[in-house]
Design an enzyme around this catalytic site. Structure first.
Site, short mmCIF file in Angstrom:
data_model
loop_
_atom_site.label_atom_id
_atom_site.label_comp_id
_atom_site.label_asym_id
_atom_site.label_seq_id
_atom_site.Cartn_x
_atom_site.Cartn_y
_atom_site.Cartn_z
N ASP A 185 -20.16 -7.87 43.76
CA ASP A 185 -19.27 -7.31 44.77
C ASP A 185 -17.87 -7.28 44.16
O ASP A 185 -17.26 -8.33 43.96
CB ASP A 185 -19.33 -8.20 46.02
CG ASP A 185 -18.44 -7.71 47.16
OD1 ASP A 185 -17.48 -6.96 46.88
OD2 ASP A 185 -18.70 -8.08 48.31
N LYS A 210 -11.57 -1.74 51.99
CA LYS A 210 -10.46 -2.59 51.57
C LYS A 210 -9.55 -1.83 50.59
O LYS A 210 -9.03 -0.80 50.95
CB LYS A 210 -11.01 -3.89 50.98
CG LYS A 210 -12.14 -4.53 51.82
CD LYS A 210 -11.67 -5.07 53.17
CE LYS A 210 -12.82 -5.43 54.11
NZ LYS A 210 -13.81 -6.34 53.59
C1 PLP Z 1 -15.13 -6.67 53.86
C2 PLP Z 1 -16.02 -7.13 52.79
C3 PLP Z 1 -17.39 -6.82 52.80
C4 PLP Z 1 -18.04 -6.04 53.91
O1 PLP Z 1 -17.56 -4.74 53.97
P1 PLP Z 1 -17.52 -3.82 55.30
O2 PLP Z 1 -16.90 -2.57 54.83
O3 PLP Z 1 -16.74 -4.57 56.33
O4 PLP Z 1 -18.95 -3.66 55.73
C5 PLP Z 1 -18.15 -7.25 51.72
N1 PLP Z 1 -17.61 -7.97 50.72
C6 PLP Z 1 -16.29 -8.29 50.69
C7 PLP Z 1 -15.75 -9.08 49.54
C8 PLP Z 1 -15.45 -7.89 51.72
O5 PLP Z 1 -14.16 -8.23 51.69
#
Ligand code: PLP
Length: 394
Positions: A185, A210
């Site tokens: 991620d 984000k």
């Molecule tokens: C926000 C976030 C997610 C999930 O993403 P969404 O767009 O809210 O489904 C996954 N991993 C990290 C590190 C995040 O900050």
């Protein structure tokens, strides 16, 4: 043609010139000029769009840009797919790899939603999951050696909210040795700061909600991997219906245009704010990779080009002082997201980590006094002034 039919027909202007900016293709399906076209496209002999759950020109253009960013500077042939959220990117890629009885190995301090997805959805479907300290490569190898049911390693670095780093190259090398797939991620860093595919990882996922979009007005996600792994992921995306819609992809595209400017500024501001906080008498600890005494400074420097916009710190005086400080910060906004252009603050103990047992929370470095800051791109003087006035009363 009757007037009522004219109402139904599409308004198609074929005389226009090529648009300068990416258009939003708000269409569920695409037209075949002749039946042979449909055969060629369905059998994959010719590229073309069919139905927007399978692919859409707006969404595909943005997905391709993200895949090019993730592989920039390398000769990796990559695919990019956009999904309806970061969570759907994670669930789609895991579902594409997962078979009943497989085991996934990951870290204890994942994004909260990901931990829940693994425990409440995939474990229910027959997956086994181990949550271990992935900063310890010896421990990881011990697991891989002893358990040949392990088929996937899923991780994020730096982790939330203490910014611990995992050695991407080290994990990827171990995974290769034991023939295991790796997923990272990369939401916190974006490809501008860190490129896990270049370090040997198989898949990168993003919550494009984000930093990639950066303006806090969309929910979407992305999956990037090697070309040969595309068809399996795409099959799951189209069958599970986790595709991104064109409007959200278009918003991400607008954000991407300023990604480099924003990440430079986020990193610069965060470094200055971290230094300011470290020198403040009200602060007992600052978690920021850019500080030379941070335990993961060296590793971060090795695998990241800058240290990013996320930091956290401990206010002296525990819960009471932290909550007071949260409420007194006026220039910063209290919001449960990150990566926006404006500075966002969060008190993990009473929000994202509310349901985690206190002892486990403290063990993971999330004390009562900890405040997480997603440092924005505003003028740093306004930010420091906000903390000055907040601390004066805490
Ligand atoms: C926000 C976030 C997610 C999930 O993403 P969404 O767009 O809210 O489904 C996954 N991993 C990290 C590190 C995040 O900050």
């Amino acid at each position: 043609m009757k007037m009522s039919s004219l109402c139904v027909k599409s308004a198609n202007n074929k005389e226009t010139t090529h648009p300068h900016q990416l258009p939003i293709y708000a269409t569920s399906s695409f037209v075949f000029e002749e039946v042979e076209d449909s055969i060629d496209i369905f059998t994959g002999q010719r590229k073309g769009h069919v139905y927007s759950r399978y692919g859409n020109p707006t969404v595909d253009a943005v997905a391709e840009k993200i895949s090019r960013l993730e592989t920039f500077g390398s000769d990796i042939e990559a695919f990019g797919l956009m999904t309806s959220s970061g969570m759907s990117a994670i669930s789609t890629v895991i579902a594409s790899l997962f078979k009943k009885g497989d085991k996934l190995i990951t870290q204890g301090n994942l994004y909260g939603g990901t931990t829940e997805l693994i425990k409440k959805v995939f474990v229910k479907m027959g997956m086994e999951a181990a949550f271990i300290d992935l900063t310890d490569l010896n421990l990881l190898e011990k697991h891989l050696k002893e358990d040949d049911q392990i088929k996937m390693i899923y991780f994020e670095t730096p982790s939330n909210p203490t910014l611990d780093c995992i050695d991407i190259k080290g994990v990827a090398q171990l995974a290769k040795k034991y023939n295991i797939k790796t997923i990272v991620d990369n939401t916190f860093c974006t490809p501008y700061l860190q490129q896990p595919l270049l370090l040997g990882v198989d898949y990168v996922i993003h919550s494009t909600t984000k930093y990639l979009s950066g303006h806090g007005n969309t929910i979407a996600g992305a999956i990037i991997g090697r070309e040969e792994d595309k068809s399996l992921v795409w099959q799951h995306l189209k069958l599970m219906g986790t595709n991104c819609n064109p409007f959200d992809a278009w918003l991400v595209n607008n954000g991407l245009k300023t990604l480099s400017l924003r990440m430079d500024r986020h990193s610069k501001n965060a470094q200055e704010l971290a230094t300011y906080l470290q020198n403040h008498k009200m602060v007992s600890k600052v978690n920021y990779n850019g500080l030379s005494d941070h335990p993961f400074h060296k590793l971060a420097k090795k695998q990241m080009s800058q240290f990013g916009g996320m930091l956290s710190f401990e206010v002296k005086g525990g819960m009471k002082a932290a909550l007071k400080c949260m409420n007194r910060l006026k220039f910063c906004t209290q919001a449960p997201t990150l990566g926006d252009v404006d500075t966002l603050i969060l008190h993990p103990a009473t929000s994202s980590h509310l349901n985690i047992p206190e002892s486990m929370r403290i063990e993971n470095g999330i004390s009562d006094g900890l405040i997480r800051v997603s440092v924005g791109i505003e003028d740093i003087e306004d930010l420091k002034a906000d903390f000055d006035q907040a601390f004066a009363e805490c």
